[in-house]
Write a protein that holds these residues in place. Sequence first.
Motif, PDB file in Angstrom:
ATOM      1  N   GLU A 285     -60.312 -39.073  85.640  1.00 21.69           N
ATOM      2  CA  GLU A 285     -60.855 -37.758  85.953  1.00 21.69           C
ATOM      3  C   GLU A 285     -61.412 -37.086  84.704  1.00 21.69           C
ATOM      4  O   GLU A 285     -62.488 -36.473  84.735  1.00 21.69           O
ATOM      5  CB  GLU A 285     -59.779 -36.886  86.594  1.00 21.69           C
ATOM      6  CG  GLU A 285     -60.240 -35.508  87.024  1.00 21.69           C
ATOM      7  CD  GLU A 285     -61.183 -35.543  88.207  1.00 21.69           C
ATOM      8  OE1 GLU A 285     -62.015 -34.613  88.303  1.00 21.69           O
ATOM      9  OE2 GLU A 285     -61.098 -36.480  89.020  1.00 21.69           O
ATOM     10  N   TYR A 286     -60.683 -37.186  83.598  1.00 18.59           N
ATOM     11  CA  TYR A 286     -61.164 -36.605  82.343  1.00 18.59           C
ATOM     12  C   TYR A 286     -62.398 -37.343  81.841  1.00 18.59           C
ATOM     13  O   TYR A 286     -63.409 -36.733  81.471  1.00 18.59           O
ATOM     14  CB  TYR A 286     -60.062 -36.638  81.290  1.00 18.59           C
ATOM     15  CG  TYR A 286     -60.517 -36.243  79.910  1.00 18.59           C
ATOM     16  CD1 TYR A 286     -60.946 -34.957  79.641  1.00 18.59           C
ATOM     17  CD2 TYR A 286     -60.535 -37.174  78.872  1.00 18.59           C
ATOM     18  CE1 TYR A 286     -61.380 -34.584  78.369  1.00 18.59           C
ATOM     19  CE2 TYR A 286     -60.960 -36.819  77.599  1.00 18.59           C
ATOM     20  CZ  TYR A 286     -61.385 -35.525  77.360  1.00 18.59           C
ATOM     21  OH  TYR A 286     -61.817 -35.166  76.102  1.00 18.59           O
ATOM     22  N   GLY A 287     -62.332 -38.665  81.835  1.00 13.33           N
ATOM     23  CA  GLY A 287     -63.450 -39.454  81.325  1.00 13.33           C
ATOM     24  C   GLY A 287     -64.728 -39.256  82.115  1.00 13.33           C
ATOM     25  O   GLY A 287     -65.831 -39.345  81.554  1.00 13.33           O
ATOM     26  N   ALA A 288     -64.607 -38.956  83.402  1.00 15.40           N
ATOM     27  CA  ALA A 288     -65.787 -38.755  84.236  1.00 15.40           C
ATOM     28  C   ALA A 288     -66.585 -37.535  83.799  1.00 15.40           C
ATOM     29  O   ALA A 288     -67.758 -37.397  84.155  1.00 15.40           O
ATOM     30  CB  ALA A 288     -65.378 -38.608  85.702  1.00 15.40           C
ATOM     31  N   LEU A 293     -67.523 -43.335  75.740  1.00 11.99           N
ATOM     32  CA  LEU A 293     -67.782 -43.022  74.335  1.00 11.99           C
ATOM     33  C   LEU A 293     -67.809 -44.247  73.425  1.00 11.99           C
ATOM     34  O   LEU A 293     -67.769 -44.103  72.206  1.00 11.99           O
ATOM     35  CB  LEU A 293     -66.713 -42.049  73.818  1.00 11.99           C
ATOM     36  CG  LEU A 293     -66.527 -40.748  74.609  1.00 11.99           C
ATOM     37  CD1 LEU A 293     -65.383 -39.938  74.029  1.00 11.99           C
ATOM     38  CD2 LEU A 293     -67.810 -39.932  74.627  1.00 11.99           C
ATOM     39  N   GLY A 294     -67.849 -45.439  73.996  1.00 10.15           N
ATOM     40  CA  GLY A 294     -67.814 -46.628  73.145  1.00 10.15           C
ATOM     41  C   GLY A 294     -66.394 -46.961  72.750  1.00 10.15           C
ATOM     42  O   GLY A 294     -65.564 -47.328  73.591  1.00 10.15           O
ATOM     43  N   VAL A 295     -66.057 -46.811  71.467  1.00 18.62           N
ATOM     44  CA  VAL A 295     -64.742 -47.224  70.976  1.00 18.62           C
ATOM     45  C   VAL A 295     -63.655 -46.177  71.182  1.00 18.62           C
ATOM     46  O   VAL A 295     -62.477 -46.478  70.991  1.00 18.62           O
ATOM     47  CB  VAL A 295     -64.797 -47.570  69.472  1.00 18.62           C
ATOM     48  CG1 VAL A 295     -65.746 -48.717  69.210  1.00 18.62           C
ATOM     49  CG2 VAL A 295     -65.178 -46.355  68.633  1.00 18.62           C
ATOM     50  N   VAL A 300     -59.369 -40.508  72.687  1.00 16.54           N
ATOM     51  CA  VAL A 300     -59.769 -39.149  73.028  1.00 16.54           C
ATOM     52  C   VAL A 300     -59.022 -38.693  74.278  1.00 16.54           C
ATOM     53  O   VAL A 300     -58.592 -37.538  74.381  1.00 16.54           O
ATOM     54  CB  VAL A 300     -61.299 -39.084  73.235  1.00 16.54           C
ATOM     55  CG1 VAL A 300     -61.713 -37.740  73.826  1.00 16.54           C
ATOM     56  CG2 VAL A 300     -62.017 -39.315  71.910  1.00 16.54           C
ATOM     57  N   ALA A 301     -58.816 -39.602  75.230  1.00 12.70           N
ATOM     58  CA  ALA A 301     -58.048 -39.272  76.434  1.00 12.70           C
ATOM     59  C   ALA A 301     -56.593 -38.974  76.093  1.00 12.70           C
ATOM     60  O   ALA A 301     -55.976 -38.080  76.695  1.00 12.70           O
ATOM     61  CB  ALA A 301     -58.136 -40.416  77.442  1.00 12.70           C
ATOM     62  N   LEU A 302     -56.028 -39.697  75.132  1.00 13.14           N
ATOM     63  CA  LEU A 302     -54.657 -39.411  74.691  1.00 13.14           C
ATOM     64  C   LEU A 302     -54.557 -38.008  74.123  1.00 13.14           C
ATOM     65  O   LEU A 302     -53.613 -37.256  74.431  1.00 13.14           O
ATOM     66  CB  LEU A 302     -54.234 -40.444  73.643  1.00 13.14           C
ATOM     67  CG  LEU A 302     -52.892 -40.196  72.942  1.00 13.14           C
ATOM     68  CD1 LEU A 302     -51.742 -40.216  73.935  1.00 13.14           C
ATOM     69  CD2 LEU A 302     -52.671 -41.236  71.840  1.00 13.14           C
ATOM     70  N   ASP A 303     -55.524 -37.627  73.320  1.00 12.13           N
ATOM     71  CA  ASP A 303     -55.563 -36.269  72.780  1.00 12.13           C
ATOM     72  C   ASP A 303     -55.629 -35.245  73.917  1.00 12.13           C
ATOM     73  O   ASP A 303     -54.956 -34.205  73.884  1.00 12.13           O
ATOM     74  CB  ASP A 303     -56.771 -36.132  71.857  1.00 12.13           C
ATOM     75  CG  ASP A 303     -56.907 -34.749  71.246  1.00 12.13           C
ATOM     76  OD1 ASP A 303     -56.161 -34.433  70.306  1.00 12.13           O
ATOM     77  OD2 ASP A 303     -57.759 -33.979  71.729  1.00 12.13           O
ATOM     78  N   HIS A 304     -56.423 -35.540  74.935  1.00 11.38           N
ATOM     79  CA  HIS A 304     -56.549 -34.644  76.084  1.00 11.38           C
ATOM     80  C   HIS A 304     -55.232 -34.522  76.841  1.00 11.38           C
ATOM     81  O   HIS A 304     -54.846 -33.417  77.259  1.00 11.38           O
ATOM     82  CB  HIS A 304     -57.650 -35.162  77.011  1.00 11.38           C
ATOM     83  CG  HIS A 304     -57.748 -34.442  78.310  1.00 11.38           C
ATOM     84  ND1 HIS A 304     -58.288 -33.187  78.423  1.00 11.38           N
ATOM     85  CD2 HIS A 304     -57.343 -34.799  79.564  1.00 11.38           C
ATOM     86  CE1 HIS A 304     -58.236 -32.792  79.681  1.00 11.38           C
ATOM     87  NE2 HIS A 304     -57.674 -33.748  80.396  1.00 11.38           N
TER      88      HIS A 304
END
Length: 348
Positions: A285-288, A293-295, A300-304
């Motif tokens: 859901e967040y990534g959508a 973002l490549g690597v 970044v999702a962990l940070d979120h």
Amino acid sequence: MRTPDIYLRSIGVHLPPVVSIETAVAEGRYPAEDREHFRLRGAAVAGDVPAPELALRAARHAFERSGGMSPRDLDLMLYADVWHQGPEGWQPQFYLQRHLVGGDVLAMELRQGCCGLFGALQLAAGYLRPGGTALLVGADNHGSPLVDRWRMMEGYVVGDGGCALLVTTEPGFAELRAVNVTVLPEAEAVNDGGVPMFPPDATVGRPLDFASRHREFRRRLLARDGAGVMRAIQSTLMVLVDRTLKEAGITLDEVARVAFPHGRWDNVEERASWLGLTLADTTWEYGAGIGHLGVSDQFVALDHLLAGGALAAGDYVLLVGVGAGKTLACAVLRIRDIPEEYASGRPG
């Protein structure tokens, strides 16, 4: 690979503003018929900000959150990326050495596709000695005439951003329990599209079109043993996850959340189902909302997750990587405590 006494001290993230799917559709850049089916909401777009600058901003953010660590005390810096970073004959880690960490640290660029930060974790875990610290950065700006971020892959949009991890042998907010990267060589050609290896694409202005290349790869597979290769990808990923969980000393039932690469919902759902998981167990859901973002997707999702209060001390997080090669990666983290910068921004 078991990783005793390897920790995350901080995560730094720099994401540019998001361009919505609605805007992309209105401007004719994203197919209107795909919006409802693939459920994507937008992509982070950096404009003319170079990828190494995105990396530098993320690295500074990581040091700001580190509780007093100095860039001059690093033992290792690894810079992972998937797309061109700047002038040919120039490497992006030099930019961070000039503007942040100095010239005494061992610094290298890694090109391992979308699993680059997993490989960087493996290398850092094997390199660091007691008291050591590594900066791992990943950054890409896909805004190039050779890339159409809205149509490059069917059902995907590609975002830009920078991510940085400070990895130490001293206790940090998260413990890296295990990390593994493996390659399925029979799927090596998944991204080549049958085009010549020489001269390189960028030197002749050939666009990067993964959609057509993946169709060509599937066509070639059907002429041989396409189903066998797809089964091998599934079974290899399942074995890799199982091995990584065992090395971490846990079972999948103990995992609080799972982060896959950002992409089309049906692709993430299928990979999750291989492990007996649902889309709700993942960070899709967040990534959508920000694009692939490549690597950097999983980190970044962990940070979120941390910022949104979705994790607590004692939780385990499973990070799963899938990239060209065919490269498959997996890491298990245990959250030891919630850093103040996350806790202070939580509701209640």
